[in-house]
Design a protein around this motif. Sequence first.
Motif, PDB file in Angstrom:
ATOM      1  N   UNK A  33      -7.554   1.238   0.504  1.00 36.69           N
ATOM      2  CA  UNK A  33      -6.271   1.811   0.050  1.00 36.69           C
ATOM      3  C   UNK A  33      -5.851   1.182  -1.283  1.00 36.69           C
ATOM      4  N   UNK A  34      -6.056  -0.127  -1.414  1.00 37.04           N
ATOM      5  CA  UNK A  34      -5.673  -0.809  -2.659  1.00 37.04           C
ATOM      6  C   UNK A  34      -6.386  -0.222  -3.873  1.00 37.04           C
ATOM      7  N   UNK A  35      -7.688  -0.036  -3.777  1.00 35.21           N
ATOM      8  CA  UNK A  35      -8.436   0.477  -4.945  1.00 35.21           C
ATOM      9  C   UNK A  35      -8.085   1.945  -5.208  1.00 35.21           C
ATOM     10  N   UNK A  77       3.953   2.381   2.829  1.00 35.53           N
ATOM     11  CA  UNK A  77       3.354   1.675   3.960  1.00 35.53           C
ATOM     12  C   UNK A  77       2.055   2.324   4.433  1.00 35.53           C
ATOM     13  N   UNK A  78       0.936   1.647   4.128  1.00 42.93           N
ATOM     14  CA  UNK A  78      -0.362   2.041   4.695  1.00 42.93           C
ATOM     15  C   UNK A  78      -0.656   1.166   5.915  1.00 42.93           C
ATOM     16  N   UNK A 109      -1.172   8.729  -1.310  1.00 48.57           N
ATOM     17  CA  UNK A 109      -0.782   7.620  -2.199  1.00 48.57           C
ATOM     18  C   UNK A 109       0.022   8.159  -3.389  1.00 48.57           C
ATOM     19  N   UNK A 110      -0.478   9.220  -4.024  1.00 44.85           N
ATOM     20  CA  UNK A 110       0.244   9.811  -5.164  1.00 44.85           C
ATOM     21  C   UNK A 110       1.602  10.341  -4.716  1.00 44.85           C
ATOM     22  N   UNK A 126       3.219  -1.519  -2.418  1.00 42.40           N
ATOM     23  CA  UNK A 126       2.228  -0.843  -1.581  1.00 42.40           C
ATOM     24  C   UNK A 126       1.748  -1.838  -0.540  1.00 42.40           C
ATOM     25  N   UNK A 127       2.006  -1.564   0.741  1.00 42.11           N
ATOM     26  CA  UNK A 127       1.562  -2.438   1.823  1.00 42.11           C
ATOM     27  C   UNK A 127       0.201  -1.980   2.290  1.00 42.11           C
TER      28      UNK A 127
END
Length: 392
Positions: free
Chosen positions: A14-16, A123-124, A274-275, A99-100
């Motif tokens: 998710x981070x990348x 929140x992911x 995410x967007x 961003x979690x």
Amino acid sequence: MKQRLTVLGSTGSIGTNTLDVVRRHSEDYEIFALSAATQVDAMLAQCAEFKPRFAVMASGAHAQALADLLKTNGLQTQVLQAQDALEQIASHPDVDAVMGAIVGAAGLSPCLAAAQAGKRLLLANKEALVVGGALFMQTVHANGCTLLPIDSEHSAIFQCLPEDRSTWGARIDSLLLTASGGPFRQRDPATLFEITPAQACKHPNFSMGRKISVDSATMMNKALEVIEARWLFDVAPEKIKVVIHPQQIVHSMVQFKDASILAQLGTPDMRVPIACGLAWPERIESGVARLDFTSLAGLTFEEADAHRFPGLHLSWQALQAPEGTTAVLNAANEVAVAAFLGNQLRFDRIHAVNLATLEKLQPARPHSLGDLLALNDEARSVASSVLERFVA
Ligand code: NAD
Ligand code: MG
């Protein structure tokens, strides 16, 4: 004004993906801080590209290694090593959005710190909400935090619901969470004992972190998502339903009181939610290919097989049990999945560890973050002792 962003867990899947969307919109977003557990080289590359003010690593040794490399490369990013560094970068006054994307209960404290500071929280990290439960949502509401779901199913539901949350209770009949069914949807349950970590981590449609990949294969991921939905949308557990949809085109649905159903669809790619979270209520380019309906062979739906996926129903059971039980379930599952990934526990015994831990530990109601962290520790230690009975 640029939105200043902290990405917790920036080197993960998710981070990348988050940084990939941010990269397309450098005029609108700026990275304030990044964090990772141990991936020093990946973090160095991210610091070189995004020039954050702070980077946090999970251990002193990794922080020192990163600091040395940053210095050698002439980069200004400051490495934080303090125990509460994640909370600091999540709640810093100069941060707009967080961003979690840490995996597991390790993300709870920084996500709560962001909520307490009234940030926009993407929140992911579903485990944070599964552990935090009612306390997490109270913190969100009491501090003016804007909570934006990133889990694709919850983002879908969020997009289908009216913006005024005070109308949700009166309008929602049920939430329909879709599930891919994972890589073993059609496998003979009698052969699940021989599944290896490599097989479990090979998801049909997505490349994800190892923990969520195993959770998808057992459908514990969906169990965690039922609990996540209960808290995000404040609906009774019996109003949350799960349907298997292997193509992952319909990302979830809301059924309203009049039997009308709204669904959110698209190419399965996490950059869409995410967007959506980054820009909400605006919309920005995500970089994701448009869905071509004419190339779809078909959309199918089926019931989740309770024999193959016994863990799924633990979500409703845990939600009916005293508060804190969902935290116990999450801790047990984290311990069991880690043991499976470490080749200590058979795939088909993950459920047995979860069930036995739930039976052994009746939690007292948590009243604070301290209580939640203590409960998480206690449940992990009960699960570890339970585990010994099941290891091969
Ligand atoms: P991942 O394993 O790929 O990445 C996890 C990140 O957290 C990494 O940057 C890692 O360095 C960091 N991290 C791990 N343990 C840590 C610790 N103890 N302290 C600090 N940092 C730590 O995981 P992922 O697939 O990106 O998933 C992240 C979260 O998002 C999970 O909660 C997952 O359930 C959720 N999620 C993921 C997807 C997906 O497609 N990958 C979809 C929906 C939800
Ligand atoms: Mg999901």
